[in-house]
Design an enzyme around this catalytic site. Structure first.
Site, PDB file in Angstrom:
ATOM      1  N   SER A 108       0.866  -1.284   0.074  1.00 11.98           N
ATOM      2  CA  SER A 108       0.035  -0.121   0.034  1.00 11.98           C
ATOM      3  C   SER A 108       0.936   1.228   0.003  1.00 11.98           C
ATOM      4  O   SER A 108       1.636   1.456  -0.896  1.00 11.98           O
ATOM      5  CB  SER A 108      -0.903   0.027   1.180  1.00 11.98           C
ATOM      6  OG  SER A 108      -1.912   0.963   1.155  1.00 11.98           O
TER       7      SER A 108
ATOM      8  N   ASP B 288      -3.573   5.966  -2.812  1.00 16.02           N
ATOM      9  CA  ASP B 288      -2.550   5.700  -2.289  1.00 16.02           C
ATOM     10  C   ASP B 288      -1.962   4.552  -3.116  1.00 16.02           C
ATOM     11  O   ASP B 288      -2.262   4.319  -4.537  1.00 16.02           O
ATOM     12  CB  ASP B 288      -3.029   5.048  -0.925  1.00 16.02           C
ATOM     13  CG  ASP B 288      -3.688   3.795  -1.105  1.00 16.02           C
ATOM     14  OD1 ASP B 288      -4.262   3.585  -2.101  1.00 16.02           O
ATOM     15  OD2 ASP B 288      -4.112   3.020   0.095  1.00 16.02           O
TER      16      ASP B 288
ATOM     17  N   ASP C 117      -1.459   1.187  -3.555  1.00 18.72           N
ATOM     18  CA  ASP C 117      -2.483   0.383  -4.454  1.00 18.72           C
ATOM     19  C   ASP C 117      -3.652   0.679  -4.723  1.00 18.72           C
ATOM     20  O   ASP C 117      -4.252  -0.021  -5.381  1.00 18.72           O
ATOM     21  CB  ASP C 117      -2.428  -0.762  -3.422  1.00 18.72           C
ATOM     22  CG  ASP C 117      -2.941  -0.828  -2.122  1.00 18.72           C
ATOM     23  OD1 ASP C 117      -3.027   0.397  -1.684  1.00 18.72           O
ATOM     24  OD2 ASP C 117      -3.753  -1.609  -1.741  1.00 18.72           O
TER      25      ASP C 117
ATOM     26  N   ASP D 101      -6.322   1.626  -3.774  1.00 15.17           N
ATOM     27  CA  ASP D 101      -7.531   1.406  -3.023  1.00 15.17           C
ATOM     28  C   ASP D 101      -8.437   2.229  -2.268  1.00 15.17           C
ATOM     29  O   ASP D 101      -9.742   2.256  -1.850  1.00 15.17           O
ATOM     30  CB  ASP D 101      -7.609  -0.036  -2.127  1.00 15.17           C
ATOM     31  CG  ASP D 101      -6.884   0.166  -1.121  1.00 15.17           C
ATOM     32  OD1 ASP D 101      -5.862   1.202  -0.906  1.00 15.17           O
ATOM     33  OD2 ASP D 101      -6.800  -0.868  -0.229  1.00 15.17           O
TER      34      ASP D 101
END
Length: 503
Positions: free
Chosen positions: A102, A254, A256, A258
């Site tokens: 992340s 962010d 990743d 999500d």
């Protein structure tokens, strides 16, 4: 030998490469995932994706080798966002593994695991067993029978276009007024997904959106700034670009992709609780149009009080739950909720297998902005009713003792309390101006997390400062290191762009 309990966390795997998370460890985790999840669930295979970190391709390939060693087939979708992996798990009805850390620095990597249909895997739903079995394998354990059919196969599929088309089918932006949108991908996976979903790179028709890209180059070393919009310092470039280009809105993803954070045309952050309220209204309306008579929306304990008010005003049922994606997803499934939001900018949708997708939330905000003529600041003012402190972390060694001090403080004032997640304290019934706060202990660090909200800024500051003085008094308490605090400045007076758990 690495000790997996050090970096297999409550909800995912997150460790330093290669000291903790190495190809050997990834392969063992893959084999254990197959044995604990895929085989018992009767899954036809496992789908695997990864982010742009330099270590991700090697680690995901090692994980795939572990899965296939147990006779389970693998579908590799390659570069994707975490919600892209959830899409694949739902659309293919396969358990999945996403390699990402992340927003963590470049030296980290990790794995987010799910069962088929994007159902979560956490400590209480298989992750502890996966950890223990993988640890045994790394330690030289033997005795697992070889699969009768031999190793599984590996196939590769590109699902980016399907993912983009699916999201467009949930939110139609084709009739929006023209919008100029600055997007800061932070060199993360938003640079891969935004051109596909909001642009034409996946072969979909153009939308009335002018995208101004910031840091779309995929680079897991994060050369421009951390891909962590939770930290206001990482929004500075986006805010400046929105003002420079005269944009209608700014979006920050962010690492990743999500989670999605929103800024208005003035570069001011929009509270994720306001986004939750806005999207909740749209999802409630959509559900009713689809024939749902009873509609529920889930929010966590540190979401603004406005969220529950807005949901109730729409004739729907607000459902309050603990912070954390496993709790949100479980409560959504139990309540049949159409939507769930967290103040950390995670947004969950029933029509996305109860999984979180920042992209779909962003599309809802774009649609709401594009279907009327007001600027985003005016549109969101309807959903921002209170003043919040943001999450403030304090280092506290004896957390239970300090929480008891806070409880005593509340009792003296006749305040209401509950313990759904930490200690939530609300002002006495009928007191004006109203206020409430939540104090939660970190699961992994000696930190107490404080969130305060009130009807006006003066009241919020007064309650915040009184609580911080109490929490940080005595030999066992001290101000947290700034690196671990969303808002460790006692003079902080504006609502942070996010608070709570971050992926």
């Amino acid at each position: 030998m690495p000790h997996l309990a050090d970096f297999v966390k409550a909800y995912d795997v997150r460790g330093i490469v290669p000291d903790q998370l190495s190809p050997e460890v990834a392969e063992a985790l893959g084999a254990a995932f197959a044995e604990v999840v895929a085989v018992p669930d009767g899954a036809r295979g496992v789908v695997i994706g990864h982010d742009m970190r330099p270590s991700s391709p090697e680690l995901s390939a090692a994980f795939a080798a572990g899965v296939t060693s147990r006779g389970v087939d693998v579908t590799v979708i390659g570069l994707c966002s975490t919600d892209g992996l959830y899409y694949a798990s739902g659309a293919l009805d396969l358990p999945g593994a996403m390699f990402t850390a992340s927003h963590n620095p470049a030296r980290y990597n990790g794995i987010k695991l799910c069962r088929s249909a994007a159902r979560p895997v956490g400590q209480d739903s298989g992750l502890a067993e996966i950890r223990d079995l993988a640890q045994w394998m790394i330690g030289g354990g033997s005795g697992l029978a070889r699969p009768a059919g031999g190793p599984g196969s590996v196939t590769t599929r590109d699902l980016l276009g399907d993912y983009a088309a699916f999201l467009r089918g949930l939110v139609d932006l084709s009739a929006s007024r023209p919008l100029k949108v600055v997007v800061d991908a932070g060199n993360g996976m938003g640079g891969h997904t935004v051109p596909a979903v909001l642009g034409t790179s996946a072969g979909l028709p153009g939308l009335p959106l002018e995208i101004v890209p910031l840091y779309f180059e995929l680079d897991g070393t994060f050369p421009n700034h951390e891909a962590n919009p939770l930290d206001p310092a990482n929004l500075v470039d986006l805010q400046a670009a929105v003002r420079e280009h005269g944009a209608d809105i700014g979006l920050a993803f962010d690492g990743d992709a999500d989670r999605c954070f929103v800024v208005d045309a003035d570069g001011e952050p929009v509270s994720p609780s306001a986004v939750t309220g806005l999207v909740a209204v749209r999802e409630i309306t959509r559900a009713r149009a689809g024939g749902d008579a009873e509609v529920a929306v889930v929010h966590n304990v540190i979401s603004s009080a406005a969220v529950a008010e807005i949901v109730a005003e729409q004739g729907a049922r607000p459902v309050r739950t603990r912070v954390g994606h496993s709790f949100i997803k479980a409560e959504m499934a139990r309540a049949g909720a159409v939507f769930g939001g967290e103040h950390s900018a995670h947004y969950y949708f029933r029509d996305f297998w109860y999984a979180d997708t920042g992209m779909l939330a962003a599309m809802h905000v774009l649609a709401a902005l594009g279907e009327q003529d007001r600027p985003l600041s005016e549109l969101c003012a309807e959903y921002e009713r209170y003043v919040a402190s943001g999450e403030i972390n304090s280092t506290v060694e004896d957390q239970p003792a300090v929480v008891e001090q806070v409880r005593a403080w509340a009792q003296v004032r006749g305040a209401r309390t509950d313990e759904l997640d930490g200690l939530t304290v609300s002002c006495p019934e009928g007191q004006q101006p109203s206020w409430w706060f939540n104090v939660r202990a970190s699961n992994t660090e000696p930190l107490l997390r404080l969130n305060v909200e009130a009807a006006d800024r003066e009241t919020m500051q007064h309650v915040r400062d009184e609580l911080l003085a109490l929490i940080r008094s005595g030999p066992a308490a001290a101000p947290a290191d700034p690196a671990t605090s969303t808002s460790d400045d006692p003079s902080h007076t504006t609502s942070d762009p996010a608070a709570g758990d971050a992926s």
